[in-house]
Enzyme design. Sequence first.
Site, PDB file in Angstrom:
ATOM      1  N   THR A 189       0.810  -1.203   0.176  1.00  0.00           N
ATOM      2  CA  THR A 189      -0.033   0.023  -0.044  1.00  0.00           C
ATOM      3  C   THR A 189       0.746   1.258  -0.163  1.00  0.00           C
ATOM      4  O   THR A 189       1.937   1.189   0.293  1.00  0.00           O
ATOM      5  CB  THR A 189      -0.837   0.058   1.169  1.00  0.00           C
ATOM      6  OG1 THR A 189      -1.222   1.204   1.452  1.00  0.00           O
ATOM      7  CG2 THR A 189      -0.059  -0.507   2.488  1.00  0.00           C
ATOM      8  N   ASP A 190       0.258   2.470  -0.821  1.00  0.00           N
ATOM      9  CA  ASP A 190       1.138   3.427  -0.331  1.00  0.00           C
ATOM     10  C   ASP A 190       1.111   4.249   0.931  1.00  0.00           C
ATOM     11  O   ASP A 190       2.099   5.180   1.235  1.00  0.00           O
ATOM     12  CB  ASP A 190       0.540   4.793  -1.214  1.00  0.00           C
ATOM     13  CG  ASP A 190      -1.001   5.173  -0.888  1.00  0.00           C
ATOM     14  OD1 ASP A 190      -1.476   4.289   0.005  1.00  0.00           O
ATOM     15  OD2 ASP A 190      -1.238   6.150  -1.424  1.00  0.00           O
ATOM     16  N   GLU A 191       0.428   3.601   1.927  1.00  0.00           N
ATOM     17  CA  GLU A 191       0.452   3.990   3.183  1.00  0.00           C
ATOM     18  C   GLU A 191       1.791   3.844   3.906  1.00  0.00           C
ATOM     19  O   GLU A 191       2.461   4.208   5.066  1.00  0.00           O
ATOM     20  CB  GLU A 191      -0.883   3.164   4.269  1.00  0.00           C
ATOM     21  CG  GLU A 191      -1.731   3.793   3.402  1.00  0.00           C
ATOM     22  CD  GLU A 191      -3.280   3.723   4.508  1.00  0.00           C
ATOM     23  OE1 GLU A 191      -3.155   3.671   5.462  1.00  0.00           O
ATOM     24  OE2 GLU A 191      -4.318   3.640   3.878  1.00  0.00           O
TER      25      GLU A 191
ATOM     26  N   TYR B 179      -1.586  -0.317  11.239  1.00  0.00           N
ATOM     27  CA  TYR B 179      -1.994  -1.189  10.093  1.00  0.00           C
ATOM     28  C   TYR B 179      -0.709  -0.925   9.135  1.00  0.00           C
ATOM     29  O   TYR B 179      -0.328  -1.919   8.431  1.00  0.00           O
ATOM     30  CB  TYR B 179      -2.998  -0.532   9.450  1.00  0.00           C
ATOM     31  CG  TYR B 179      -3.325  -0.846   7.936  1.00  0.00           C
ATOM     32  CD1 TYR B 179      -3.435  -1.901   7.170  1.00  0.00           C
ATOM     33  CD2 TYR B 179      -3.058   0.263   7.050  1.00  0.00           C
ATOM     34  CE1 TYR B 179      -3.669  -2.333   6.051  1.00  0.00           C
ATOM     35  CE2 TYR B 179      -3.251   0.191   5.625  1.00  0.00           C
ATOM     36  CZ  TYR B 179      -3.598  -1.208   5.123  1.00  0.00           C
ATOM     37  OH  TYR B 179      -3.450  -1.599   3.783  1.00  0.00           O
TER      38      TYR B 179
ATOM     39  N   LYS C  65       1.942  -3.637   7.360  1.00  0.00           N
ATOM     40  CA  LYS C  65       2.240  -3.635   5.980  1.00  0.00           C
ATOM     41  C   LYS C  65       3.444  -3.467   5.371  1.00  0.00           C
ATOM     42  O   LYS C  65       4.040  -4.091   4.455  1.00  0.00           O
ATOM     43  CB  LYS C  65       1.094  -2.714   5.049  1.00  0.00           C
ATOM     44  CG  LYS C  65      -0.478  -3.134   5.173  1.00  0.00           C
ATOM     45  CD  LYS C  65      -0.634  -4.643   4.352  1.00  0.00           C
ATOM     46  CE  LYS C  65      -0.556  -4.579   3.135  1.00  0.00           C
ATOM     47  NZ  LYS C  65      -1.016  -5.720   2.450  1.00  0.00           N
TER      48      LYS C  65
HETATM   49  P1  NAD Z   1     -10.562  -6.439   2.782  1.00  0.00           P
HETATM   50  O1  NAD Z   1     -10.368  -6.112   4.391  1.00  0.00           O
HETATM   51  O2  NAD Z   1     -11.738  -6.210   2.054  1.00  0.00           O
HETATM   52  O3  NAD Z   1     -10.400  -8.037   2.399  1.00  0.00           O
HETATM   53  C1  NAD Z   1      -9.262  -8.896   3.243  1.00  0.00           C
HETATM   54  C2  NAD Z   1      -9.746 -10.174   3.007  1.00  0.00           C
HETATM   55  O4  NAD Z   1      -8.439 -10.949   3.532  1.00  0.00           O
HETATM   56  C3  NAD Z   1     -10.920 -10.732   3.528  1.00  0.00           C
HETATM   57  O5  NAD Z   1     -11.464 -11.668   2.551  1.00  0.00           O
HETATM   58  C4  NAD Z   1     -10.373 -11.508   4.832  1.00  0.00           C
HETATM   59  O6  NAD Z   1     -11.349 -12.595   5.074  1.00  0.00           O
HETATM   60  C5  NAD Z   1      -9.148 -11.877   4.352  1.00  0.00           C
HETATM   61  N1  NAD Z   1      -8.134 -12.537   5.319  1.00  0.00           N
HETATM   62  C6  NAD Z   1      -7.996 -11.703   6.344  1.00  0.00           C
HETATM   63  N2  NAD Z   1      -7.099 -12.083   7.373  1.00  0.00           N
HETATM   64  C7  NAD Z   1      -6.746 -13.463   6.793  1.00  0.00           C
HETATM   65  C8  NAD Z   1      -5.865 -14.576   6.950  1.00  0.00           C
HETATM   66  N3  NAD Z   1      -5.297 -14.485   8.250  1.00  0.00           N
HETATM   67  N4  NAD Z   1      -5.697 -15.608   6.078  1.00  0.00           N
HETATM   68  C9  NAD Z   1      -6.569 -15.527   4.980  1.00  0.00           C
HETATM   69  N5  NAD Z   1      -7.100 -14.466   4.579  1.00  0.00           N
HETATM   70  C10 NAD Z   1      -7.412 -13.440   5.470  1.00  0.00           C
HETATM   71  O7  NAD Z   1      -9.086  -5.897   2.204  1.00  0.00           O
HETATM   72  P2  NAD Z   1      -8.921  -4.940   0.500  1.00  0.00           P
HETATM   73  O8  NAD Z   1      -9.192  -3.634   0.928  1.00  0.00           O
HETATM   74  O9  NAD Z   1      -9.475  -5.979  -0.180  1.00  0.00           O
HETATM   75  O10 NAD Z   1      -7.441  -5.082   0.622  1.00  0.00           O
HETATM   76  C11 NAD Z   1      -6.693  -6.153   0.115  1.00  0.00           C
HETATM   77  C12 NAD Z   1      -5.351  -5.897  -0.067  1.00  0.00           C
HETATM   78  O11 NAD Z   1      -4.922  -4.750  -0.696  1.00  0.00           O
HETATM   79  C13 NAD Z   1      -4.600  -5.666   1.529  1.00  0.00           C
HETATM   80  O12 NAD Z   1      -3.475  -5.975   1.574  1.00  0.00           O
HETATM   81  C14 NAD Z   1      -4.639  -4.306   1.703  1.00  0.00           C
HETATM   82  O13 NAD Z   1      -3.581  -3.986   2.427  1.00  0.00           O
HETATM   83  C15 NAD Z   1      -4.287  -3.792   0.274  1.00  0.00           C
HETATM   84  N6  NAD Z   1      -4.514  -2.363  -0.306  1.00  0.00           N
HETATM   85  C16 NAD Z   1      -5.673  -1.976  -0.117  1.00  0.00           C
HETATM   86  C17 NAD Z   1      -6.277  -0.701  -0.582  1.00  0.00           C
HETATM   87  C18 NAD Z   1      -7.641  -0.263  -0.198  1.00  0.00           C
HETATM   88  O14 NAD Z   1      -7.943   0.868  -0.646  1.00  0.00           O
HETATM   89  N7  NAD Z   1      -8.544  -0.940   0.001  1.00  0.00           N
HETATM   90  C19 NAD Z   1      -5.151   0.070  -1.047  1.00  0.00           C
HETATM   91  C20 NAD Z   1      -3.908  -0.520  -1.149  1.00  0.00           C
HETATM   92  C21 NAD Z   1      -3.513  -1.775  -0.746  1.00  0.00           C
HETATM   93  P1  TYD Z   2     -10.315   4.920   5.081  1.00  0.00           P
HETATM   94  O1  TYD Z   2     -11.476   4.590   3.909  1.00  0.00           O
HETATM   95  O2  TYD Z   2     -10.331   4.394   6.494  1.00  0.00           O
HETATM   96  O3  TYD Z   2      -8.931   4.417   4.431  1.00  0.00           O
HETATM   97  P2  TYD Z   2      -7.338   5.118   4.726  1.00  0.00           P
HETATM   98  O4  TYD Z   2      -7.289   5.588   6.090  1.00  0.00           O
HETATM   99  O5  TYD Z   2      -6.663   3.583   4.835  1.00  0.00           O
HETATM  100  O6  TYD Z   2      -6.658   6.122   3.826  1.00  0.00           O
HETATM  101  O7  TYD Z   2     -10.312   6.446   5.319  1.00  0.00           O
HETATM  102  C1  TYD Z   2     -10.030   7.268   4.162  1.00  0.00           C
HETATM  103  C2  TYD Z   2     -10.008   8.646   4.785  1.00  0.00           C
HETATM  104  O8  TYD Z   2     -11.453   9.029   5.184  1.00  0.00           O
HETATM  105  C3  TYD Z   2      -9.025   8.972   6.114  1.00  0.00           C
HETATM  106  O9  TYD Z   2      -8.589  10.286   5.879  1.00  0.00           O
HETATM  107  C4  TYD Z   2      -9.850   8.901   7.437  1.00  0.00           C
HETATM  108  C5  TYD Z   2     -11.286   9.578   6.847  1.00  0.00           C
HETATM  109  N1  TYD Z   2     -12.537   8.917   7.146  1.00  0.00           N
HETATM  110  C6  TYD Z   2     -13.381   9.811   7.928  1.00  0.00           C
HETATM  111  O10 TYD Z   2     -13.250  10.871   8.053  1.00  0.00           O
HETATM  112  N2  TYD Z   2     -14.393   9.138   8.457  1.00  0.00           N
HETATM  113  C7  TYD Z   2     -14.955   7.802   8.425  1.00  0.00           C
HETATM  114  O11 TYD Z   2     -15.796   7.461   8.979  1.00  0.00           O
HETATM  115  C8  TYD Z   2     -13.698   7.040   7.929  1.00  0.00           C
HETATM  116  C9  TYD Z   2     -14.140   5.405   8.103  1.00  0.00           C
HETATM  117  C10 TYD Z   2     -12.558   7.356   7.490  1.00  0.00           C
END
Ligand code: NAD
Ligand code: TYD
Length: 336
Positions: free
Chosen positions: A125-127, A150, A154
């Site tokens: 992730t970019d985080e 988190y 990561k």
């Molecule tokens: P999500 O929380 O929607 O899904 C995570 C999935 O992983 C779920 O299906 C959960 O059951 C499964 N899981 C959790 N723990 C597990 C374990 N121990 N063994 C097997 N499965 C397990 O997450 P997402 O938003 O789909 O993100 C997927 C990946 O992409 C993550 O690695 C996250 O860090 C990365 N990512 C997400 C974003 C975003 O904006 N959502 C951006 C950049 C990177």
């Molecule tokens: P989020 O979707 O949790 O993603 P991330 O923190 O991983 O970027 O949050 C996106 C942005 O929105 C973050 O700056 C926190 C803010 N946020 C709110 O203001 N209210 C909310 O209820 C949530 C869940 C997030």
Amino acid sequence: MAETILVTGGCGFIGTNFVRHMLGKYDYHIINLDKLTYAGNLENLQDITGDDRYTFVKGDIADTADLERVFERTIDVIVNFAAESHVDRSIIDPDAFIKTNINGTFNLLEMARKKKVRRFVQISTDEVYGSLGATGAFREDTPLAPNSPYSASKTSADILAIAYFKTYGMPVLVTRCSNNYGPYQFPEKLIPLMITNALAGMELPVYGDGLNVRDWIHVIDHCAAIDLVLHRGEDGNVYNIGAGKEKTNIDIVRLVLEILGRPESLIRYVKDRPGHDRRYAIDSGKITKNLGFRPSVDFAEGMRQTVQWYVENKGWWERIKTGAYLDYYEKMYGNR
Ligand code: NAD
Ligand code: TYD
């Protein structure tokens, strides 16, 4: 024979979209290994359970016995999405983040090394880069400076994966993507939370002054970028992924209300998140130049379609919000 790709976390938001993308485009056999935590929704891929190119396995990447079981089959490629993914939860209870994101990734890397998998893509992730000031953007060589449990977990997984390339010559690639939006996102994240709250007539909680900035990409563009990295990326490389759409949180919330035709009086400013990263912005010049990546979804159109998806799939998020979707898992897997 078609190759087998192990997708971990395929019942989550991005994993679900990725499995659909891959089955729609190729003939790989996909094994989806998912623990079905609160964020894993088996319903997401229910319609493809009959596809003989797809196998679901309930299991935990942090449990080596579960991995041994999966690796009884030949696995050619691993794409590791499985993670605890929500920053707010990591602040309240980081334990599962360490177990899954760090230990789980370590177990997978070890298994991949033992079984000599052909490719390992770590979804980071970019985080990992931390927070930006008013200007600039993250590049692949920006120093890593995560701030939340988190992002720290990561980052550990990300650099451990790179260490397996450097130390053992393992064919590892890492992607660092910005914030995703689109269908199947769990309604705890900003965009689906705001959409579903607005639809339910509930308040929209905005943290702090609402001026934190995130850089948004549609999930199908993220999946297309992973597809490129998987097929054309260079071993040992990190690829930033983004679509260059920086927005303040309050602008996102206002846009959701505007699309839904709901009043701004639903907005409620609440206490800020501790250690809240101020701004993310991603420089995706490398993947653009080296792999020809171009995002295809226009932001305004992507947001309209996403809001529409939540409107049309009310049952999906209502079952999540009431917890009823967990009963379904219990019925399916309670006694396994
Ligand atoms: P999500 O929380 O929607 O899904 C995570 C999935 O992983 C779920 O299906 C959960 O059951 C499964 N899981 C959790 N723990 C597990 C374990 N121990 N063994 C097997 N499965 C397990 O997450 P997402 O938003 O789909 O993100 C997927 C990946 O992409 C993550 O690695 C996250 O860090 C990365 N990512 C997400 C974003 C975003 O904006 N959502 C951006 C950049 C990177
Ligand atoms: P989020 O979707 O949790 O993603 P991330 O923190 O991983 O970027 O949050 C996106 C942005 O929105 C973050 O700056 C926190 C803010 N946020 C709110 O203001 N209210 C909310 O209820 C949530 C869940 C997030």
